[in-house]
Design a protein around this motif. Structure first.
Motif, PDB file in Angstrom:
ATOM      1  N   GLU A 184       4.398  46.715  17.217  1.00 37.48           N
ATOM      2  CA  GLU A 184       4.514  47.949  18.007  1.00 37.48           C
ATOM      3  C   GLU A 184       3.180  48.688  17.929  1.00 37.48           C
ATOM      4  O   GLU A 184       2.564  48.739  16.867  1.00 37.48           O
ATOM      5  CB  GLU A 184       5.607  48.838  17.442  1.00 37.48           C
ATOM      6  CG  GLU A 184       7.008  48.267  17.591  1.00 37.48           C
ATOM      7  CD  GLU A 184       7.450  48.145  19.043  1.00 37.48           C
ATOM      8  OE1 GLU A 184       7.087  49.002  19.854  1.00 37.48           O
ATOM      9  OE2 GLU A 184       8.158  47.173  19.350  1.00 37.48           O
ATOM     10  N   PRO A 185       2.740  49.245  19.059  1.00 33.55           N
ATOM     11  CA  PRO A 185       1.493  50.019  19.008  1.00 33.55           C
ATOM     12  C   PRO A 185       1.592  51.172  18.019  1.00 33.55           C
ATOM     13  O   PRO A 185       2.628  51.811  17.909  1.00 33.55           O
ATOM     14  CB  PRO A 185       1.336  50.554  20.432  1.00 33.55           C
ATOM     15  CG  PRO A 185       2.220  49.699  21.292  1.00 33.55           C
ATOM     16  CD  PRO A 185       3.337  49.234  20.392  1.00 33.55           C
ATOM     17  N   THR A 209      -5.776  39.978  13.569  1.00 31.93           N
ATOM     18  CA  THR A 209      -7.149  40.152  14.056  1.00 31.93           C
ATOM     19  C   THR A 209      -8.088  39.220  13.308  1.00 31.93           C
ATOM     20  O   THR A 209      -8.932  38.545  13.911  1.00 31.93           O
ATOM     21  CB  THR A 209      -7.601  41.621  13.895  1.00 31.93           C
ATOM     22  OG1 THR A 209      -6.732  42.460  14.665  1.00 31.93           O
ATOM     23  CG2 THR A 209      -9.027  41.823  14.371  1.00 31.93           C
ATOM     24  N   SER A 210      -7.931  39.139  12.001  1.00 27.98           N
ATOM     25  CA  SER A 210      -8.780  38.264  11.187  1.00 27.98           C
ATOM     26  C   SER A 210      -8.556  36.792  11.517  1.00 27.98           C
ATOM     27  O   SER A 210      -9.523  36.023  11.605  1.00 27.98           O
ATOM     28  CB  SER A 210      -8.510  38.498   9.697  1.00 27.98           C
ATOM     29  OG  SER A 210      -8.931  39.781   9.335  1.00 27.98           O
ATOM     30  N   GLU A 211      -7.309  36.398  11.697  1.00 33.63           N
ATOM     31  CA  GLU A 211      -7.018  35.010  12.062  1.00 33.63           C
ATOM     32  C   GLU A 211      -7.664  34.646  13.400  1.00 33.63           C
ATOM     33  O   GLU A 211      -8.236  33.565  13.549  1.00 33.63           O
ATOM     34  CB  GLU A 211      -5.511  34.778  12.143  1.00 33.63           C
ATOM     35  CG  GLU A 211      -4.821  34.721  10.803  1.00 33.63           C
ATOM     36  CD  GLU A 211      -3.338  34.427  10.944  1.00 33.63           C
ATOM     37  OE1 GLU A 211      -2.982  33.406  11.577  1.00 33.63           O
ATOM     38  OE2 GLU A 211      -2.532  35.229  10.435  1.00 33.63           O
ATOM     39  N   LEU A 212      -7.552  35.540  14.362  1.00 28.96           N
ATOM     40  CA  LEU A 212      -8.124  35.287  15.686  1.00 28.96           C
ATOM     41  C   LEU A 212      -9.650  35.246  15.635  1.00 28.96           C
ATOM     42  O   LEU A 212     -10.282  34.393  16.266  1.00 28.96           O
ATOM     43  CB  LEU A 212      -7.633  36.344  16.677  1.00 28.96           C
ATOM     44  CG  LEU A 212      -6.152  36.199  17.029  1.00 28.96           C
ATOM     45  CD1 LEU A 212      -5.584  37.511  17.538  1.00 28.96           C
ATOM     46  CD2 LEU A 212      -5.955  35.077  18.051  1.00 28.96           C
ATOM     47  N   LYS A 213     -10.237  36.152  14.864  1.00 29.74           N
ATOM     48  CA  LYS A 213     -11.692  36.162  14.715  1.00 29.74           C
ATOM     49  C   LYS A 213     -12.158  34.848  14.084  1.00 29.74           C
ATOM     50  O   LYS A 213     -13.151  34.251  14.524  1.00 29.74           O
ATOM     51  CB  LYS A 213     -12.126  37.350  13.857  1.00 29.74           C
ATOM     52  CG  LYS A 213     -13.622  37.494  13.726  1.00 29.74           C
ATOM     53  CD  LYS A 213     -13.973  38.747  12.946  1.00 29.74           C
ATOM     54  CE  LYS A 213     -15.478  38.942  12.870  1.00 29.74           C
ATOM     55  NZ  LYS A 213     -15.823  40.182  12.163  1.00 29.74           N
ATOM     56  N   ARG A 223      -6.447  44.360  17.231  1.00 30.54           N
ATOM     57  CA  ARG A 223      -7.316  45.259  16.457  1.00 30.54           C
ATOM     58  C   ARG A 223      -7.157  46.720  16.866  1.00 30.54           C
ATOM     59  O   ARG A 223      -6.952  47.585  16.014  1.00 30.54           O
ATOM     60  CB  ARG A 223      -8.775  44.825  16.648  1.00 30.54           C
ATOM     61  CG  ARG A 223      -9.759  45.695  15.905  1.00 30.54           C
ATOM     62  CD  ARG A 223     -11.174  45.207  16.105  1.00 30.54           C
ATOM     63  NE  ARG A 223     -12.124  46.068  15.410  1.00 30.54           N
ATOM     64  CZ  ARG A 223     -13.430  45.924  15.473  1.00 30.54           C
ATOM     65  NH1 ARG A 223     -13.951  44.936  16.183  1.00 30.54           N
ATOM     66  NH2 ARG A 223     -14.214  46.738  14.829  1.00 30.54           N
ATOM     67  N   TYR A 224      -7.260  46.990  18.151  1.00 29.30           N
ATOM     68  CA  TYR A 224      -7.337  48.378  18.608  1.00 29.30           C
ATOM     69  C   TYR A 224      -5.999  48.992  19.011  1.00 29.30           C
ATOM     70  O   TYR A 224      -5.846  50.213  18.977  1.00 29.30           O
ATOM     71  CB  TYR A 224      -8.320  48.499  19.773  1.00 29.30           C
ATOM     72  CG  TYR A 224      -9.721  48.128  19.379  1.00 29.30           C
ATOM     73  CD1 TYR A 224     -10.433  48.900  18.457  1.00 29.30           C
ATOM     74  CD2 TYR A 224     -10.343  47.008  19.905  1.00 29.30           C
ATOM     75  CE1 TYR A 224     -11.725  48.565  18.076  1.00 29.30           C
ATOM     76  CE2 TYR A 224     -11.645  46.668  19.533  1.00 29.30           C
ATOM     77  CZ  TYR A 224     -12.322  47.456  18.620  1.00 29.30           C
ATOM     78  OH  TYR A 224     -13.596  47.113  18.255  1.00 29.30           O
ATOM     79  N   ILE A 225      -5.054  48.173  19.421  1.00 28.69           N
ATOM     80  CA  ILE A 225      -3.768  48.724  19.849  1.00 28.69           C
ATOM     81  C   ILE A 225      -2.736  48.624  18.730  1.00 28.69           C
ATOM     82  O   ILE A 225      -2.035  49.581  18.431  1.00 28.69           O
ATOM     83  CB  ILE A 225      -3.276  48.039  21.141  1.00 28.69           C
ATOM     84  CG1 ILE A 225      -4.237  48.406  22.277  1.00 28.69           C
ATOM     85  CG2 ILE A 225      -1.839  48.461  21.472  1.00 28.69           C
ATOM     86  CD1 ILE A 225      -3.949  47.748  23.598  1.00 28.69           C
ATOM     87  N   TYR A 226      -2.652  47.455  18.081  1.00 28.80           N
ATOM     88  CA  TYR A 226      -1.632  47.248  17.049  1.00 28.80           C
ATOM     89  C   TYR A 226      -2.145  47.456  15.628  1.00 28.80           C
ATOM     90  O   TYR A 226      -1.355  47.424  14.687  1.00 28.80           O
ATOM     91  CB  TYR A 226      -1.030  45.849  17.190  1.00 28.80           C
ATOM     92  CG  TYR A 226      -0.268  45.680  18.479  1.00 28.80           C
ATOM     93  CD1 TYR A 226       0.918  46.368  18.703  1.00 28.80           C
ATOM     94  CD2 TYR A 226      -0.747  44.849  19.482  1.00 28.80           C
ATOM     95  CE1 TYR A 226       1.620  46.226  19.890  1.00 28.80           C
ATOM     96  CE2 TYR A 226      -0.042  44.694  20.673  1.00 28.80           C
ATOM     97  CZ  TYR A 226       1.123  45.388  20.868  1.00 28.80           C
ATOM     98  OH  TYR A 226       1.813  45.250  22.040  1.00 28.80           O
ATOM     99  N   ASP A 227      -3.454  47.633  15.468  1.00 28.49           N
ATOM    100  CA  ASP A 227      -4.041  47.812  14.129  1.00 28.49           C
ATOM    101  C   ASP A 227      -3.559  46.730  13.160  1.00 28.49           C
ATOM    102  O   ASP A 227      -3.271  47.003  11.995  1.00 28.49           O
ATOM    103  CB  ASP A 227      -3.715  49.197  13.562  1.00 28.49           C
ATOM    104  CG  ASP A 227      -4.349  50.308  14.373  1.00 28.49           C
ATOM    105  OD1 ASP A 227      -5.522  50.170  14.761  1.00 28.49           O
ATOM    106  OD2 ASP A 227      -3.651  51.305  14.632  1.00 28.49           O
ATOM    107  N   ASN A 228      -3.487  45.500  13.646  1.00 31.03           N
ATOM    108  CA  ASN A 228      -2.990  44.385  12.849  1.00 31.03           C
ATOM    109  C   ASN A 228      -4.178  43.617  12.271  1.00 31.03           C
ATOM    110  O   ASN A 228      -4.759  42.748  12.925  1.00 31.03           O
ATOM    111  CB  ASN A 228      -2.102  43.473  13.694  1.00 31.03           C
ATOM    112  CG  ASN A 228      -1.403  42.428  12.866  1.00 31.03           C
ATOM    113  OD1 ASN A 228      -1.961  41.876  11.925  1.00 31.03           O
ATOM    114  ND2 ASN A 228      -0.167  42.135  13.243  1.00 31.03           N
TER     115      ASN A 228
END
Length: 140
Positions: free
Chosen positions: A137-138, A42-46, A33-38
Motif C-alpha cells: 500500500e502506498p 527496491t534493493s532486489e530490483l536494483k 522506492r518512491y511510492i511504496y517505500d519498500n
C-alpha cells in the motif's frame, strides 16, 4: 540474408530488449522506492538491474535503428494506465518478456549470457510474487 546481416539483426534485437528490460525494471524499482517505500524490493530490483551491465556492449549501438523501427508507435493499450497497479503489471510483463527474448537470443551468440537472462527472468518472477503477496500500500 547473409550471416553478417543476421548477426547485425541479432545485435539490434539484443540492444532493443536490453533497453526494454532495464527500463521496465527501473519503473518497478522507482515505484517501490518512491511510492511504496519498500526497501527490500527496491534493493532486489536494483540488484537485478545491475546484473544486466555485463551484457552491455557499446558496439551494438551501431545497429540501433530507431527511425526505421516498424513498431515504434504506441498502441492504445500502452497509452492507457489507470493505476499504479497497472504500471507495475505492465512493467513486470515488459521486463519478463524482454528477459526471455534475451535468454533465447544469447543462445545464438553467448551461452553464459543466456543463462544470466534466465536467472534475471526467474528473479523477476520472484519479485513480482513478493510484491503482490505483500499487497503493498502506498505510504501516506
Amino acid at each position: 540474408m547473409t550471416r553478417e546481416e543476421t548477426s547485425e539483426k541479432i545485435a539490434r534485437l539484443i540492444d532493443a530488449n536490453l533497453n526494454r528490460l532495464k527500463e521496465g525494471i527501473r519503473v518497478i524499482e522507482d515505484i517501490n522506492r518512491y511510492i511504496y517505500d519498500n526497501k527490500s524490493l527496491t534493493s532486489e530490483l536494483k540488484h537485478l538491474r545491475h546484473k544486466l551491465q555485463s551484457a552491455y556492449d557499446q558496439n551494438r549501438l551501431q545497429y540501433r535503428d530507431i527511425e526505421n523501427d516498424v513498431q515504434k508507435e504506441s498502441i492504445t493499450s500502452e497509452l492507457s494506465r489507470s493505476s499504479i497497479n497497472d504500471l507495475i503489471i505492465a512493467n513486470f510483463s515488459r521486463a519478463q518478456e524482454s528477459a526471455r527474448v534475451l535468454e533465447e537470443s544469447f543462445k545464438l551468440v553467448d551461452q553464459p549470457l543466456s543463462e544470466l537472462f534466465k536467472e534475471v527472468r526467474y528473479g523477476l518472477y520472484a519479485v513480482e510474487k513478493s510484491f503482490f503477496i505483500q499487497k503493498a500500500e502506498p505510504k501516506k
